[in-house]
Write an enzyme that holds these catalytic residues in place. Structure first.
Site, PDB file in Angstrom:
ATOM      1  N   ASP A   9     -20.284 -50.609 -28.488  1.00  6.98           N
ATOM      2  CA  ASP A   9     -19.450 -51.518 -29.273  1.00  6.98           C
ATOM      3  C   ASP A   9     -18.185 -51.771 -28.435  1.00  6.98           C
ATOM      4  OD1 ASP A   9     -18.102 -52.768 -31.536  1.00  6.98           O
ATOM      5  OD2 ASP A   9     -17.004 -50.883 -31.742  1.00  6.98           O
ATOM      6  N   ASP A  11     -14.652 -53.444 -29.861  1.00 10.81           N
ATOM      7  CA  ASP A  11     -13.378 -53.258 -30.569  1.00 10.81           C
ATOM      8  C   ASP A  11     -13.315 -51.873 -31.206  1.00 10.81           C
ATOM      9  OD1 ASP A  11     -12.101 -55.890 -30.221  1.00 10.81           O
ATOM     10  OD2 ASP A  11     -13.920 -56.571 -31.217  1.00 10.81           O
TER      11      ASP A  11
HETATM   12  C1  XBP Z   1     -14.974 -56.292 -34.296  1.00 12.92           C
HETATM   13  C2  XBP Z   1     -14.579 -57.325 -35.238  1.00 12.92           C
HETATM   14  C3  XBP Z   1     -14.049 -58.582 -34.711  1.00 12.92           C
HETATM   15  C4  XBP Z   1     -12.654 -58.536 -34.156  1.00 12.92           C
HETATM   16  C5  XBP Z   1     -12.154 -59.935 -33.934  1.00 12.92           C
HETATM   17  O1  XBP Z   1     -15.932 -55.427 -34.919  1.00 12.92           O
HETATM   18  O2  XBP Z   1     -14.715 -57.177 -36.421  1.00 12.92           O
HETATM   19  O3  XBP Z   1     -14.041 -59.472 -35.775  1.00 12.92           O
HETATM   20  O4  XBP Z   1     -11.777 -57.907 -35.074  1.00 12.92           O
HETATM   21  O5  XBP Z   1     -12.978 -60.663 -33.100  1.00 12.92           O
HETATM   22  P1  XBP Z   1     -16.907 -54.512 -34.041  1.00 12.92           P
HETATM   23  P2  XBP Z   1     -13.153 -62.262 -33.239  1.00 12.92           P
HETATM   24  O6  XBP Z   1     -16.051 -53.560 -33.259  1.00 12.92           O
HETATM   25  O7  XBP Z   1     -17.717 -53.740 -35.052  1.00 12.92           O
HETATM   26  O8  XBP Z   1     -17.773 -55.406 -33.205  1.00 12.92           O
HETATM   27  O9  XBP Z   1     -11.883 -62.809 -33.777  1.00 12.92           O
HETATM   28  O10 XBP Z   1     -13.440 -62.710 -31.824  1.00 12.92           O
HETATM   29  O11 XBP Z   1     -14.301 -62.485 -34.179  1.00 12.92           O
HETATM   30 MG    MG Z   2     -15.768 -51.480 -33.436  1.00 16.62          MG
END
Ligand code: XBP
Ligand code: MG
Length: 238
Positions: A9, A11
């Site tokens: 993953d 973020d």
């Molecule tokens: C990441 C997210 C994303 C980011 C924003 O979740 O939820 O929405 O917060 O990205 P994960 P965008 O780590 O579970 O993938 O604004 O580019 O959508």
């Molecule tokens: Mg995440």
């Protein structure tokens, strides 16, 4: 078969991007559009229940500013706000403001050198991934990843399994021969629904979430080396 691939993953897992990265980028986009929305640290923590930036804005409008959605071009405005948010976020990444989390560089390097296949499964926008990797890891680091699954390429974002299934299909591997690394309950649900053994490395916003079903829950990857990961995977299989 032994462990063939690690699927990361982004973020919260590779970098702590949400509180001081995505959140201020959303706020900068709102301000630029003269929109009276502001997401503080606590509110943003609640909004993270909705994955995907465009989906998160729509959810916020539904609950806090329903008049916004009554505009005939609300979808287009959300798309434009999201493009502006991505521009602000990319500028932060390019300025080196968002480092990788402790242990991430070492683990990726170790896996790459060991010939383990690497992939990404994330909800965020593709440019956010490539820019994070090139700015915070190495300019050529994108090439270490055989498959990058990101953003709107699948119809349903996490916690649905779609993005992990998409990545597994392109890797041509069975889930039990891979291991996912996630930081959130939504991410864990997504990986587990794709039948992937999953290790959780908790992040600021996710530390108190329910990680039932994870192989292990770690505070970070600082002291986790590839042999530890192989062992966790092995124990799961036996
Ligand atoms: C990441 C997210 C994303 C980011 C924003 O979740 O939820 O929405 O917060 O990205 P994960 P965008 O780590 O579970 O993938 O604004 O580019 O959508
Ligand atoms: Mg995440």
């Amino acid at each position: 078969m032994s462990l063939q691939a690690l699927i990361f993953d982004v973020d919260g897992t590779l970098a702590d991007t949400e509180r001081d990265g995505h959140r201020p980028a959303f706020n900068a986009a709102f301000e630029e559009a003269a929109l009276a929305w502001h997401w503080d640290v606590d509110l943003y923590g609640e909004l993270l229940a909705v994955t995907g930036g465009k989906e998160r804005m729509r959810f916020y409008a539904e609950h806090h500013d329903p008049g916004f959605l009554a505009q005939p071009d609300a979808d287009e405005i959300i798309r434009r706000l999201h493009a502006a948010k991505t521009r602000h976020y990319l500028a932060m990444l390019e300025a080196g403001q968002i480092p990788l989390r402790p242990g991430v560089t070492e683990l990726l390097l170790e896996a790459h050198v060991a010939g383990l296949r690497l992939a990404i499964a994330t909800t965020t926008t593709p440019e956010n991934v490539t820019t994070l990797l090139s700015a915070s890891l190495a300019p050529e680091a994108i090439d270490w990843f055989e498959v990058i699954g990101a953003g709107d390429i699948v119809p349903k974002k996490k916690p649905a399994p779609d993005i992990y299934l998409w990545v597994l299909e392109r890797l041509g591997l069975a889930p039990e021969d891979c291991l996912a690394i996630e930081d959130s309950a939504n991410g864990l649900k997504s990986a587990v629904a794709a039948r992937l053994p999953t290790v959780v490395t908790t992040s600021g916003y996710t530390v108190d979430e329910d990680f039932t079903g994870a192989l292990a829950v770690l505070p970070d990857l600082a002291s986790t080396q590839l042999p530890d990961i192989r062992l966790m995977h092995q124990i799961k299989k036996s």
